[in-house]
Scaffold this motif. Structure first.
Motif, PDB file in Angstrom:
ATOM      1  N   UNK A 153       0.850  -1.189   0.000  1.00 45.15           N
ATOM      2  CA  UNK A 153       0.000   0.000   0.000  1.00 45.15           C
ATOM      3  C   UNK A 153       0.882   1.235   0.000  1.00 45.15           C
ATOM      4  N   UNK A 154       0.515   2.202  -0.872  1.00 47.19           N
ATOM      5  CA  UNK A 154       1.264   3.449  -1.024  1.00 47.19           C
ATOM      6  C   UNK A 154       0.333   4.615  -0.694  1.00 47.19           C
ATOM      7  N   UNK A 155       0.733   5.467   0.225  1.00 41.79           N
ATOM      8  CA  UNK A 155      -0.090   6.622   0.584  1.00 41.79           C
ATOM      9  C   UNK A 155      -0.042   7.664  -0.523  1.00 41.79           C
ATOM     10  N   UNK A 156      -1.145   7.809  -1.262  1.00 40.55           N
ATOM     11  CA  UNK A 156      -1.285   8.815  -2.316  1.00 40.55           C
ATOM     12  C   UNK A 156       0.003   9.011  -3.097  1.00 40.55           C
ATOM     13  N   UNK A 157       0.498   7.985  -3.787  1.00 38.85           N
ATOM     14  CA  UNK A 157       1.829   8.045  -4.392  1.00 38.85           C
ATOM     15  C   UNK A 157       1.996   9.113  -5.468  1.00 38.85           C
ATOM     16  N   UNK A 158       0.914   9.497  -6.141  1.00 43.04           N
ATOM     17  CA  UNK A 158       1.062  10.506  -7.192  1.00 43.04           C
ATOM     18  C   UNK A 158       1.452  11.871  -6.628  1.00 43.04           C
ATOM     19  N   UNK A 159       1.252  12.069  -5.313  1.00 47.22           N
ATOM     20  CA  UNK A 159       1.643  13.339  -4.707  1.00 47.22           C
ATOM     21  C   UNK A 159       2.734  13.196  -3.664  1.00 47.22           C
ATOM     22  N   UNK A 160       2.964  11.959  -3.165  1.00 47.53           N
ATOM     23  CA  UNK A 160       3.928  11.805  -2.067  1.00 47.53           C
ATOM     24  C   UNK A 160       5.148  10.986  -2.418  1.00 47.53           C
ATOM     25  N   UNK A 161       5.099  10.136  -3.476  1.00 47.62           N
ATOM     26  CA  UNK A 161       6.267   9.331  -3.808  1.00 47.62           C
ATOM     27  C   UNK A 161       5.954   7.873  -4.001  1.00 47.62           C
ATOM     28  N   UNK A 162       7.017   7.094  -4.332  1.00 47.51           N
ATOM     29  CA  UNK A 162       6.813   5.737  -4.813  1.00 47.51           C
ATOM     30  C   UNK A 162       7.267   4.643  -3.855  1.00 47.51           C
ATOM     31  N   UNK A 163       7.444   4.946  -2.585  1.00 46.80           N
ATOM     32  CA  UNK A 163       7.806   3.915  -1.607  1.00 46.80           C
ATOM     33  C   UNK A 163       6.564   3.454  -0.866  1.00 46.80           C
ATOM     34  N   UNK A 164       6.443   2.147  -0.651  1.00 46.05           N
ATOM     35  CA  UNK A 164       5.271   1.603   0.024  1.00 46.05           C
ATOM     36  C   UNK A 164       5.263   1.970   1.502  1.00 46.05           C
ATOM     37  N   UNK A 165       4.050   2.110   2.038  1.00 48.10           N
ATOM     38  CA  UNK A 165       3.889   2.436   3.455  1.00 48.10           C
ATOM     39  C   UNK A 165       3.435   1.246   4.288  1.00 48.10           C
ATOM     40  N   UNK A 166       2.746   0.284   3.666  1.00 47.52           N
ATOM     41  CA  UNK A 166       2.271  -0.896   4.380  1.00 47.52           C
ATOM     42  C   UNK A 166       2.485  -2.126   3.524  1.00 47.52           C
ATOM     43  N   UNK A 167       2.653  -3.272   4.181  1.00 50.77           N
ATOM     44  CA  UNK A 167       2.786  -4.535   3.480  1.00 50.77           C
ATOM     45  C   UNK A 167       1.826  -5.552   4.103  1.00 50.77           C
ATOM     46  N   UNK A 168       1.068  -6.226   3.251  1.00 48.62           N
ATOM     47  CA  UNK A 168       0.155  -7.290   3.673  1.00 48.62           C
ATOM     48  C   UNK A 168       0.738  -8.619   3.225  1.00 48.62           C
ATOM     49  N   UNK A 169       0.761  -9.598   4.100  1.00 45.49           N
ATOM     50  CA  UNK A 169       1.142 -10.947   3.702  1.00 45.49           C
ATOM     51  C   UNK A 169       2.501 -11.417   4.139  1.00 45.49           C
ATOM     52  N   UNK A 170       3.311 -10.578   4.740  1.00 42.97           N
ATOM     53  CA  UNK A 170       4.666 -10.975   5.138  1.00 42.97           C
ATOM     54  C   UNK A 170       4.940 -10.639   6.604  1.00 42.97           C
ATOM     55  N   UNK A 171       3.915 -10.701   7.418  1.00 43.17           N
ATOM     56  CA  UNK A 171       4.096 -10.423   8.830  1.00 43.17           C
ATOM     57  C   UNK A 171       4.583  -9.008   9.101  1.00 43.17           C
ATOM     58  N   UNK A 172       4.247  -8.079   8.208  1.00 46.56           N
ATOM     59  CA  UNK A 172       4.674  -6.696   8.369  1.00 46.56           C
ATOM     60  C   UNK A 172       6.089  -6.424   7.913  1.00 46.56           C
ATOM     61  N   UNK A 173       6.762  -7.420   7.316  1.00 48.41           N
ATOM     62  CA  UNK A 173       8.154  -7.273   6.917  1.00 48.41           C
ATOM     63  C   UNK A 173       8.267  -6.950   5.431  1.00 48.41           C
ATOM     64  N   UNK A 174       9.001  -5.886   5.099  1.00 54.63           N
ATOM     65  CA  UNK A 174       9.263  -5.543   3.710  1.00 54.63           C
ATOM     66  C   UNK A 174      10.412  -6.356   3.118  1.00 54.63           C
TER      67      UNK A 174
END
Length: 498
Positions: free
Chosen positions: A72-93
């Motif tokens: 999940x990316x918080x409004x990436x078109x205005x804030x950038x291209x790094x993810x803010x949340x990850x689902x499925x990996x125990x919270x680990x990027x």
């Protein structure tokens, strides 16, 4: 746009001013617009993304298939291209394991949980901010997360990544069987696409079962399907006979527009079907032939194989495209044209298509005043047979000789009906799937095997890095104990080393 083979997502800031050939304004998953490497881990990486969804606030969700996660990316078109949340990996990027458990258990032995994913393909967000993920190729389910961005502290990016609802496994987060107990209104087998309408009704493209299931406001009423599209109104059969307005073949994507019309990317039949406001039909609980199950009213002739579909809604998106594919053999040759219009009321009987040679099937229906039917329970599902099925070998090892970024020669698994020729029963081999996506089924066996007969399935390995990989080939059939499994393993070789 999920640009799967370039391992990235592209974004454009203004659709209204878009012109043909306009360059993208944002790239996600790559450091620049000219890179295309599969990046195994990290908040700024992607590997084979194949589904995207955007909520009303501009937050983006991406099904990062090979990495077995949703980012999940918080409004990436205005804030950038790094993810803010990850689902499925125990919270680990930094992890990308199928059904991550924090340990070293092989995927073939892991049971999933409400925190796991394995090669997800489709994502959707409803108007309330609830997230839906098609976790299909290995876990045969759809997961729902209650307003994950606003859970926990209430701040965007500090949400809860544990699923709250599971579709397809009878409410059990630790089950992962294809059609557990037989095909029914509550089962799924390789669901690939999901969509939600403005009222919270959920549609799932149940690909291996050749159908789309619709759930009436399932967050309040439960996860048993209320309508079925594509199997001639039956919850307990795999397909209709022949191609018609009632049939589907390996549907991949679903979408709903703001008027409640349903669109289905009918991959196996090379067409898109439209159902005119199907939920305005008579409401009924699932039976073998539920009242109010409509037929498609528009088709398109095409030589491509459609896998993704979306609609304009004038508001929060209610549909999510699933993986795109390369067109082969040409382009669509006809524009969808409705073949019938509902008038004078809502159909109460299951429509029967009239087929004309060389033309379009025209469904007809008896108009009547809607009358709610009595509550019913799903009909009994077929009982698996107790025939003997042998799978050989029980494991495939690709070793350390396949260079990163290349695909191995296929390895073969033989499926044999070991029953006695005179007294044994025929076995139906329904589908095969491999996970995680570094492993792929090259050729399938989808047929009925008489006693003593066999068929082959071939699997390839395409390593994306030099980390040892383990996975599973899943074989779905109608024998007790299905699905069967074959363990897979391989380690990518550094292409720079001889």
């Amino acid at each position: 746009m999920a640009d799967e083979n370039n391992n990235r997502v592209l974004g454009w800031t203004d659709a209204d001013s878009f012109t043909n050939g306009a360059p993208a304004d944002l790239v996600i998953g790559q450091p620049d617009f000219i890179s295309s490497n599969c990046n195994a881990t990290g908040a700024g990486s992607l590997c084979k993304p194949n589904g995207v969804a955007v909520d009303g606030a501009g937050n983006l969700y991406v099904a990062d298939g090979t990495n077995s996660r949703v980012l999940e990316y918080n409004a990436p078109l205005s804030t950038g291209a790094a993810a803010n949340m990850v689902f499925g990996q125990g919270g680990s990027f930094t992890s990308n394991a199928c059904n991550f458990d924090g340990g070293d258990i092989l995927p073939a032995l892991r049971s999933p949980s409400a925190n796991d994913l394995c090669s997800p393909s489709g994502v959707a967000v409803d108007g309330a901010g609830n997230l839906y993920v098609a976790d299909g190729s290995n876990n045969h389910r759809v997961l729902e997360y209650n307003t994950p961005l606003n859970a926990g502290s209430g701040e965007i990016g500090a949400g809860d990544t544990t699923a709250d609802t599971v579709f397809g496994q009878g409410g059990n987060f630790t089950s992962r069987k294809c059609n557990d107990g037989g095909i029914s209104a509550s089962s799924l087998c390789v669901p690939t696409g999901v969509a939600v309408d403005a009222s919270g009704n959920v549609y799932v493209a149940d690909s291996v079962n050749d159908r789309v299931l619709e759930y009436n406001t399932p967050l309040s009423t439960g996860t048993i399907g209320d309508r079925v599209f594509g199997t001639c109104a039956s919850f307990t059969s795999f397909a209709c006979t022949g191609i018609s307005a009632n049939s589907l073949s390996d549907p991949k994507g679903v979408a709903v527009d703001e008027s409640g019309n349903l669109y289905v990317a009918d991959f196996g039949n090379s067409r898109v079907l439209k159902y005119n406001q199907p939920l305005l039909a008579v409401t009924a609980t699932p039976t073998a032939t539920p009242a109010g199950t409509p037929t498609a009213t528009a088709t398109a002739t095409a030589t491509a194989t459609p896998t993704a579909i979306a609609t304009s809604t004038g508001g929060t998106p209610t549909a999510t495209p699933t993986p795109t594919s390369t067109k082969t053999g040409g382009t669509p040759t006809a524009t969808p044209t409705p073949t019938s219009t509902k008038t004078g009321g809502t159909p109460t009987a299951t429509p029967t298509p009239t087929t004309k040679t060389g033309g379009t099937s025209t469904p007809t229906a008896t108009a009547a005043t809607p009358t709610p039917t009595a509550t019913a329970t799903p009909t009994a599902t077929p009982t698996p047979i107790s025939e003997k099925l042998t799978i050989s070998p029980s494991s495939l090892a690709f070793g350390k000789k396949v260079a990163v970024g290349t695909t191995s020669a296929p390895k073969t698994v033989t499926i044999k009906n070991a029953g006695k020729k005179r007294t044994g029963l025929a076995v139906s081999i329904e589908s095969e799937s491999a996970s995680p996506s570094v492993f792929a089924v090259k050729s399938e066996c989808e047929k009925t095997l008489d006693p003593g007969k066999s068929c082959n399935v071939s699997v390839t390995f395409t390593p994306t890095n030099t980390t040892p990989q383990s996975g599973e080939l899943t074989i779905n059939d109608n024998v007790i104990g299905s699905p069967q499994s074959v363990s897979l393993s391989g380690t990518g070789k550094d292409p720079k080393k001889k």
